[in-house]
Design an enzyme around this catalytic site. Structure first.
Site, PDB file in Angstrom:
ATOM      1  N   GLU A  35      60.424  73.302  27.867  1.00  0.00           N
ATOM      2  CA  GLU A  35      60.701  71.849  28.011  1.00  0.00           C
ATOM      3  C   GLU A  35      62.218  71.626  27.940  1.00  0.00           C
ATOM      4  O   GLU A  35      62.737  71.910  26.910  1.00  0.00           O
ATOM      5  CB  GLU A  35      59.975  70.890  26.941  1.00  0.00           C
ATOM      6  CG  GLU A  35      60.242  69.569  27.199  1.00  0.00           C
ATOM      7  CD  GLU A  35      60.029  68.868  28.300  1.00  0.00           C
ATOM      8  OE1 GLU A  35      59.103  68.973  28.915  1.00  0.00           O
ATOM      9  OE2 GLU A  35      61.054  68.261  28.460  1.00  0.00           O
ATOM     10  N   GLY A 183      59.074  46.191  43.752  1.00  0.00           N
ATOM     11  CA  GLY A 183      58.006  47.084  44.090  1.00  0.00           C
ATOM     12  C   GLY A 183      56.827  46.258  43.037  1.00  0.00           C
ATOM     13  O   GLY A 183      56.915  46.536  41.748  1.00  0.00           O
ATOM     14  N   HIS A 443      25.003  44.353  21.829  1.00  0.00           N
ATOM     15  CA  HIS A 443      25.288  42.969  22.039  1.00  0.00           C
ATOM     16  C   HIS A 443      26.168  42.428  20.762  1.00  0.00           C
ATOM     17  O   HIS A 443      25.938  42.820  19.756  1.00  0.00           O
ATOM     18  CB  HIS A 443      24.071  42.339  21.992  1.00  0.00           C
ATOM     19  CG  HIS A 443      24.261  40.871  22.321  1.00  0.00           C
ATOM     20  ND1 HIS A 443      24.744  40.159  23.443  1.00  0.00           N
ATOM     21  CD2 HIS A 443      24.007  39.648  21.464  1.00  0.00           C
ATOM     22  CE1 HIS A 443      24.818  38.795  23.366  1.00  0.00           C
ATOM     23  NE2 HIS A 443      24.287  38.598  22.128  1.00  0.00           N
TER      24      HIS A 443
HETATM   25  P1  FAD Z   1      55.726  64.862  33.019  1.00  0.00           P
HETATM   26  O1  FAD Z   1      54.978  63.853  32.321  1.00  0.00           O
HETATM   27  O2  FAD Z   1      56.562  64.134  34.048  1.00  0.00           O
HETATM   28  O3  FAD Z   1      56.216  66.176  32.360  1.00  0.00           O
HETATM   29  C1  FAD Z   1      56.895  67.012  32.905  1.00  0.00           C
HETATM   30  C2  FAD Z   1      57.827  67.559  31.909  1.00  0.00           C
HETATM   31  O4  FAD Z   1      58.484  68.904  32.527  1.00  0.00           O
HETATM   32  C3  FAD Z   1      58.923  66.858  31.502  1.00  0.00           C
HETATM   33  O5  FAD Z   1      58.906  66.489  30.025  1.00  0.00           O
HETATM   34  C4  FAD Z   1      60.228  67.276  32.191  1.00  0.00           C
HETATM   35  O6  FAD Z   1      61.369  67.296  31.202  1.00  0.00           O
HETATM   36  C5  FAD Z   1      59.668  68.686  32.154  1.00  0.00           C
HETATM   37  N1  FAD Z   1      60.437  69.522  33.128  1.00  0.00           N
HETATM   38  C6  FAD Z   1      60.658  69.341  34.499  1.00  0.00           C
HETATM   39  N2  FAD Z   1      61.282  70.390  34.927  1.00  0.00           N
HETATM   40  C7  FAD Z   1      61.564  71.293  33.872  1.00  0.00           C
HETATM   41  C8  FAD Z   1      62.230  72.603  34.139  1.00  0.00           C
HETATM   42  N3  FAD Z   1      62.852  73.013  35.251  1.00  0.00           N
HETATM   43  N4  FAD Z   1      62.597  73.255  32.757  1.00  0.00           N
HETATM   44  C9  FAD Z   1      62.061  72.697  31.628  1.00  0.00           C
HETATM   45  N5  FAD Z   1      61.240  71.552  31.750  1.00  0.00           N
HETATM   46  C10 FAD Z   1      61.038  70.944  32.736  1.00  0.00           C
HETATM   47  N6  FAD Z   1      49.824  57.383  33.723  1.00  0.00           N
HETATM   48  C11 FAD Z   1      48.474  57.074  33.190  1.00  0.00           C
HETATM   49  O7  FAD Z   1      47.535  57.932  33.288  1.00  0.00           O
HETATM   50  N7  FAD Z   1      48.374  55.764  32.586  1.00  0.00           N
HETATM   51  C12 FAD Z   1      49.489  55.126  32.439  1.00  0.00           C
HETATM   52  O8  FAD Z   1      49.107  54.107  31.578  1.00  0.00           O
HETATM   53  C13 FAD Z   1      50.805  55.426  32.618  1.00  0.00           C
HETATM   54  N8  FAD Z   1      51.627  54.699  32.430  1.00  0.00           N
HETATM   55  C14 FAD Z   1      52.856  55.013  33.107  1.00  0.00           C
HETATM   56  C15 FAD Z   1      53.996  54.162  32.738  1.00  0.00           C
HETATM   57  C16 FAD Z   1      55.247  54.306  33.365  1.00  0.00           C
HETATM   58  C17 FAD Z   1      56.683  53.503  33.142  1.00  0.00           C
HETATM   59  C18 FAD Z   1      55.622  55.450  34.051  1.00  0.00           C
HETATM   60  C19 FAD Z   1      56.937  56.025  34.541  1.00  0.00           C
HETATM   61  C20 FAD Z   1      54.356  56.328  34.118  1.00  0.00           C
HETATM   62  C21 FAD Z   1      53.173  56.092  33.765  1.00  0.00           C
HETATM   63  N9  FAD Z   1      51.976  56.942  33.880  1.00  0.00           N
HETATM   64  C22 FAD Z   1      50.694  56.598  33.640  1.00  0.00           C
HETATM   65  C23 FAD Z   1      52.112  58.322  34.744  1.00  0.00           C
HETATM   66  C24 FAD Z   1      52.330  59.371  33.572  1.00  0.00           C
HETATM   67  O9  FAD Z   1      53.552  59.318  32.929  1.00  0.00           O
HETATM   68  C25 FAD Z   1      52.303  60.843  34.513  1.00  0.00           C
HETATM   69  O10 FAD Z   1      51.197  60.784  35.455  1.00  0.00           O
HETATM   70  C26 FAD Z   1      52.178  61.993  33.726  1.00  0.00           C
HETATM   71  O11 FAD Z   1      53.346  61.877  32.794  1.00  0.00           O
HETATM   72  C27 FAD Z   1      52.232  63.000  34.441  1.00  0.00           C
HETATM   73  O12 FAD Z   1      52.293  64.418  33.696  1.00  0.00           O
HETATM   74  P2  FAD Z   1      52.940  65.850  34.159  1.00  0.00           P
HETATM   75  O13 FAD Z   1      52.721  66.695  32.780  1.00  0.00           O
HETATM   76  O14 FAD Z   1      52.645  66.178  35.158  1.00  0.00           O
HETATM   77  O15 FAD Z   1      54.438  65.348  34.191  1.00  0.00           O
HETATM   78  P1  NAD Z   2      53.463  52.382  42.933  1.00  0.00           P
HETATM   79  O1  NAD Z   2      53.280  53.097  43.912  1.00  0.00           O
HETATM   80  O2  NAD Z   2      52.266  52.094  41.794  1.00  0.00           O
HETATM   81  O3  NAD Z   2      53.896  51.061  43.341  1.00  0.00           O
HETATM   82  C1  NAD Z   2      55.185  50.771  44.160  1.00  0.00           C
HETATM   83  C2  NAD Z   2      55.130  49.554  44.951  1.00  0.00           C
HETATM   84  O4  NAD Z   2      56.365  49.371  45.706  1.00  0.00           O
HETATM   85  C3  NAD Z   2      54.089  49.545  45.942  1.00  0.00           C
HETATM   86  O5  NAD Z   2      53.159  48.443  45.997  1.00  0.00           O
HETATM   87  C4  NAD Z   2      54.920  49.590  47.423  1.00  0.00           C
HETATM   88  O6  NAD Z   2      54.260  48.916  48.483  1.00  0.00           O
HETATM   89  C5  NAD Z   2      56.332  48.884  46.847  1.00  0.00           C
HETATM   90  N1  NAD Z   2      57.566  49.393  47.777  1.00  0.00           N
HETATM   91  C6  NAD Z   2      57.762  50.654  48.032  1.00  0.00           C
HETATM   92  N2  NAD Z   2      58.859  50.404  48.551  1.00  0.00           N
HETATM   93  C7  NAD Z   2      59.253  49.265  48.458  1.00  0.00           C
HETATM   94  C8  NAD Z   2      60.691  48.426  48.854  1.00  0.00           C
HETATM   95  N3  NAD Z   2      61.696  48.871  49.516  1.00  0.00           N
HETATM   96  N4  NAD Z   2      60.714  46.981  48.674  1.00  0.00           N
HETATM   97  C9  NAD Z   2      59.627  46.224  47.750  1.00  0.00           C
HETATM   98  N5  NAD Z   2      58.353  47.100  47.761  1.00  0.00           N
HETATM   99  C10 NAD Z   2      58.250  48.357  47.916  1.00  0.00           C
HETATM  100  O7  NAD Z   2      54.815  52.864  41.758  1.00  0.00           O
HETATM  101  P2  NAD Z   2      55.206  52.483  40.523  1.00  0.00           P
HETATM  102  O8  NAD Z   2      54.823  51.333  40.076  1.00  0.00           O
HETATM  103  O9  NAD Z   2      56.577  52.962  40.808  1.00  0.00           O
HETATM  104  O10 NAD Z   2      54.414  53.797  39.721  1.00  0.00           O
HETATM  105  C11 NAD Z   2      54.604  55.063  40.154  1.00  0.00           C
HETATM  106  C12 NAD Z   2      53.383  55.709  39.437  1.00  0.00           C
HETATM  107  O11 NAD Z   2      53.286  56.114  38.367  1.00  0.00           O
HETATM  108  C13 NAD Z   2      52.138  55.137  39.826  1.00  0.00           C
HETATM  109  O12 NAD Z   2      51.800  55.485  41.357  1.00  0.00           O
HETATM  110  C14 NAD Z   2      51.291  55.684  38.929  1.00  0.00           C
HETATM  111  O13 NAD Z   2      50.791  57.152  39.592  1.00  0.00           O
HETATM  112  C15 NAD Z   2      51.976  55.916  37.693  1.00  0.00           C
HETATM  113  N6  NAD Z   2      51.792  55.104  36.813  1.00  0.00           N
HETATM  114  C16 NAD Z   2      50.364  54.655  36.308  1.00  0.00           C
HETATM  115  C17 NAD Z   2      50.227  53.524  35.483  1.00  0.00           C
HETATM  116  C18 NAD Z   2      48.921  53.437  34.904  1.00  0.00           C
HETATM  117  O14 NAD Z   2      47.880  54.270  34.953  1.00  0.00           O
HETATM  118  N7  NAD Z   2      48.478  52.292  34.306  1.00  0.00           N
HETATM  119  C19 NAD Z   2      51.198  52.836  35.205  1.00  0.00           C
HETATM  120  C20 NAD Z   2      52.430  52.995  35.566  1.00  0.00           C
HETATM  121  C21 NAD Z   2      52.832  54.084  36.426  1.00  0.00           C
END
Ligand code: FAD
Ligand code: NAD
Length: 464
Positions: A35, A183, A443
């Protein structure tokens, strides 16, 4: 140069990688996880968890603001609330810290070796890691790529200064007076809503003709209504063009010409991209599926012994998909007979109100050629929702017309995220409308709306 060998090497300790490594360790597989930043990945450090903590703090602050304004039928009044945002962020960091150290503890307990550093493929069996103490070479019989994803940057709004990604938005020093969100998807609306509740004047700029285009308009309507009540301006069919010369405003192209949006911060949330660069993908030349690594139903890539899981493999980029893939791959490597056979991956948007979708929407089911029964039950007829001031929204059920198999369940409403488990279970277990209708739902709970939706689809709802 130090060298170690192991049976399984996992690259990345996000939800996909750390779950894979823990399960592999439990199964007695000699496992190493590399990591580069911190165990827990995007989700625990700068994603799911910190965003939900911030959303919760914002909800509490907004509630107190309503009470202070005398804007509640509950008869509660308080003095005008104040927020020490530094303390809020410190509390959020504390939650993150407890969870990430918990993950480290679980990896240790499972006997997994953690190597801190950036991994890079030399070939399909060998990886080099740049660690603080020099280069470490790791040879493995099987390798799982779990490198995750990163925010998409717009070339005309590069990250830096007041243009921020979700990572910076989760660690601001103060609530900005004005926030432009580019977005209107998951992150933009979750964090945009939170900052609006914390007092920022928020404008959402969405390129499509509606927000959250992933969900159907019936589900997003209550969210739009609540955004309007919060004073969030939503501009659809609008494209951000860049910052003004002075840098104090976002320029936006709308159907009615160019507009300037005053913005102390511009949060760009236009999607995430798989992290496929910098770790030697070119050395192993894997087949791709668009931007993502192509995998089969065992998460195998095109190279023998190399697997990929999580965000780097495709949509939906959700933590629970990554975790389920990670668990499955560990079992496959241990010799168990497993394949990806999930019927649904529930999705939740933590807006106000929340949206849940599991399985097929009515439109998706019809497009798939199904003749369906669709029914919904409004929270305005649910006692628990009424007693919580949570009457907006409904539960909707979609089932096959011929044998009543439940194909999908969706809901919008306060607190409906917790219903996702029941919806997912029903679909995964192959429940019919009769099964859901025949299950006693305690309920008074909002979950009763699920049972009532099934009853309604069968033509005999009791409470409407
Ligand atoms: P990641 O969580 O991205 O982990 C990848 C890891 O690999 C990282 O720690 C990185 O440092 C490490 N890594 C990468 N390349 C290397 C390398 N070459 N060597 C060593 N380490 C490396 N999803 C939900 O289901 N529910 C939510 O509510 C939700 N909310 C979100 C809110 C935000 C603001 C964001 C940004 C995302 C959210 N997501 C949510 C999406 C969720 O975070 C991702 O789908 C999830 O973290 C993906 O898991 P992953 O293991 O594929 O990758
Ligand atoms: P998103 O794909 O959910 O939304 C991106 C939005 O940006 C879309 O509605 C798209 O039409 C719009 N868009 C794209 N280009 C644009 C532009 N040039 N100008 C204006 N609007 C534009 O992407 P996100 O919000 O960045 O989230 C990324 C991913 O992270 C999600 O797809 C989801 O997989 C994950 N995520 C999940 C959760 C959750 O599960 N609750 C929460 C946060 C993030």
């Amino acid at each position: 140069m130090k060298e170690i060998a192991c049976k399984l090497l996992v690259i990345g300790a996000g939800p996909g990688g750390y779950v894979c490594a823990i399960r592999a360790g439990q199964l007695g597989i000699d496992t190493v996880v590399v990591e580069a930043v911190k165990p827990g990945g995007t989700c625990l450090n700068v994603g799911c968890i910190p965003s939900k903590a911030l959303i919760h703090a914002a909800e509490e602050f907004e509630k107190a603001s309503h009470w202070a304004a005398g804007d509640t039928p509950l008869g509660i009044s308080v003095a005008k609330p104040a927020i020490d945002f530094g303390k809020t962020i410190a509390w959020k960091d504390g939650v993150v810290g407890r969870l990430t150290s918990g993950v480290s503890g679980l990896l240790k307990k499972a006997g997994v070796k953690v190597v801190d550093g950036w991994a890079r493929f030399r070939d399909g069996k060998t990886v080099e890691v740049e660690t603080e103490t020099g280069t470490q070479v790791i040879r493995a019989e099987a390798i799982v790529i779990a490198t995750g994803s990163s925010p998409v940057e717009l070339p005309f709004l590069p990250f830096g200064g007041q243009v921020i990604s979700s990572t910076e938005a989760l660690a601001l020093a103060e609530v900005p007076a004005t926030l432009a969100v580019v977005g209107g998807g998951y992150i933009g609306l979750e964090l945009g809503t939170a900052y609006a509740k914390l007092g920022a004047k928020v404008t959402v700029v969405e390129a499509e003709d509606r927000i959250l285009p992933l969900y159907d308009p019936e589900l997003t309507r209550p969210v739009l209504k609540s955004l309007a009540a919060l004073g969030v301006e939503v501009m659809t069919g609008a494209k951000a063009k860049g910052l003004s010369k002075k840098g104090d405003a976002l320029l936006v192209e709308t159907g009615a010409g160019e507009k300037r949006i005053q913005a102390a911060k511009v949060l760009v949330t236009v999607g995430r991209k798989p992290l496929t660069e910098g770790w030697g993908l070119e050395e192993i030349d894997l087949d791709m599926s668009g931007r993502f690594i192509r995998i089969d139903d065992h998460c195998r890539t095109s190279m023998r012994g190399v697997y990929a899981i999580g965000d780097v493999t495709g949509e939906p980029m959700l933590a629970h998909r990554a975790m389920a893939q990670g668990e499955m791959v560990a079992e496959i490597i241990a010799g168990k007979s497993r394949a990806w056979d999930k019927r649904c991956i529930p999705a939740i948007c933590f807006t106000d109100p929340e949206i849940v979708s599991a399985g097929l929407s009515p439109e998706e089911a019809r497009t798939a050629g199904r003749d369906v029964k669709v029914a919904n039950f409004p929270f305005s007829a649910n006692g628990r929702a009424m007693s919580r001031l949570a009457e907006a929204g409904f539960v909707r059920i979609v089932a096959r017309a011929d044998n009543h198999l439940v194909l999908g369940v969706q809901a919008v409403g306060q607190g409906v995220s917790e219903l996702a488990a029941a919806f997912g279970l029903a679909i995964e277990m192959g429940a019919t409308l009769e099964d859901v209708a025949g299950t006693i739902h305690a309920h008074p709970t909002q979950g009763e709306a699920f049972q009532e939706a099934a009853l309604r689809a069968l033509g005999h709802a009791l409470h409407i």
